[in-house]
Design an enzyme around this catalytic site. Structure first.
Site, PDB file in Angstrom:
ATOM      1  N   ARG A 179      21.400  -0.092   5.647  1.00  0.00           N
ATOM      2  CA  ARG A 179      19.653   0.230   7.435  1.00  0.00           C
ATOM      3  C   ARG A 179      19.532   1.238   6.351  1.00  0.00           C
ATOM      4  O   ARG A 179      17.490   1.632   5.989  1.00  0.00           O
ATOM      5  CB  ARG A 179      19.465   0.426   8.345  1.00  0.00           C
ATOM      6  CG  ARG A 179      20.144  -0.943   9.069  1.00  0.00           C
ATOM      7  CD  ARG A 179      19.705  -0.720  10.578  1.00  0.00           C
ATOM      8  NE  ARG A 179      18.416  -0.566  11.077  1.00  0.00           N
ATOM      9  CZ  ARG A 179      18.514   0.395  12.201  1.00  0.00           C
ATOM     10  NH1 ARG A 179      19.228   0.383  13.240  1.00  0.00           N
ATOM     11  NH2 ARG A 179      17.486   0.873  12.301  1.00  0.00           N
ATOM     12  N   CYS A 237      18.883   8.574  13.837  1.00  0.00           N
ATOM     13  CA  CYS A 237      19.577   7.412  13.761  1.00  0.00           C
ATOM     14  C   CYS A 237      18.317   6.080  13.171  1.00  0.00           C
ATOM     15  O   CYS A 237      17.367   6.614  12.965  1.00  0.00           O
ATOM     16  CB  CYS A 237      20.250   7.243  14.342  1.00  0.00           C
ATOM     17  SG  CYS A 237      20.416   7.737  15.856  1.00  0.00           S
TER      18      CYS A 237
END
Length: 279
Positions: A179, A237
């Site tokens: 990601r 995050c």
């Protein structure tokens, strides 16, 4: 000053039932918000209170926020009372993802000077050890203590923008490498990472059984990443949840860390999308 971090299953077993102890079950699944409560109802640590991460540890998402913005301070103060927490309470938080979700509760409560620890290994370790499990929700007693809630360790979007000019801190991304590299984005409108960030996946803090690696090992591993004072680092995050796991791991490893960009990639990617539409 280092924060309190972890508790093991043996110590928790001895604390259960004591009047100044509150246990919070923070199980949460991003793809199915109802699953956490269903799993709790199937079985939980005796006396544990279920925490709805999406609603009780976060405010509603808007067009300008990330997926899990911090709740209003008055609302969260009331929530602490509902959980029966006062200034003398010991709080234990757990999940079934190696502390990835419980760390958000730990980070939020620690800022209120509440003695909070994460159960190392969480509910899976508790079950592996054949410890008692309950299906009964506790009769929680509302606390009369009213916390003056604040979130001094939260970093906002404007600070991230200004940092491109001032270079006051280094961003550390807790998402998985794919990601971070923009190779497998299923949650947010744009793939990638905030420019200049480095990647330390929160899962690297854990061993194969979902427990934290030894503190000494984590200290060595993190020292390879952090070249300056930990005050010069901000952790993020996808939505300000698993970033807290890196903060937890650092404190456990004996390295001070506190600051989290709560909006994280889910907010920053919205900013990028708006910018691309305005071109």
């Amino acid at each position: 000053m280092l924060l309190k971090t972890l508790i093991d299953t043996n110590e928790l077993a001895l604390l259960l039932g004591q009047p100044n102890v509150v246990v919070l079950d923070c199980r949460f699944y991003l793809a199915d918000h109802a699953k956490g409560k269903l799993e709790y109802d199937k079985g939980h640590i005796p006396g544990a209170i279920f925490v709805d991460v999406h609603h009780e540890l976060a405010a509603p998402e808007t067009e300008l926020t990330g997926r899990h913005p911090l709740p209003d301070v008055t609302t969260f103060s009331k929530q602490l009372q509902i959980w029966g927490i006062d200034s003398n309470t010991q709080v234990i938080v757990y999940d079934d993802m190696g502390g990835a979700i419980a760390a958000r509760a730990w980070w939020m409560l620690s800022q209120q000077n509440i003695q909070t620890r994460v159960l190392d290994g969480g509910f899976p370790k508790w079950r592996r050890e054949n410890r008692e499990v309950s299906v009964k929700a506790p009769n929680s007693i509302m606390s009369e203590y009213c916390f003056s809630v604040s979130f001094p360790w939260a970093v906002d979007e404007q600070a991230i923008v200004e940092n491109f000019e001032t270079n006051q801190f280094q961003l550390v991304d807790a998402r998985a490498a794919d990601r971070f590299n923009g190779e497998n984005e299923t949650m947010d409108p744009i793939a990638g990472h905030i420019p200049g960030a480095i990647n330390r996946p929160f899962s690297d803090n854990l061993d194969a059984e979902g427990c934290f690696k030894p503190a000494e090992q984590l200290h060595v591993e993190w020292q390879d990443w952090l070249s300056n004072s930990s005050d010069a680092y901000v952790y993020y995050c996808g939505s300000g949840v698993t970033a807290c796991h890196n903060v937890l791991a650092l404190n456990y490893a004996g390295i001070e860390a506190k600051q989290v960009y709560v909006g994280s990639w889910s907010q920053w990617s919205k900013r990028m999308l708006r910018a691309s539409k305005s071109l």
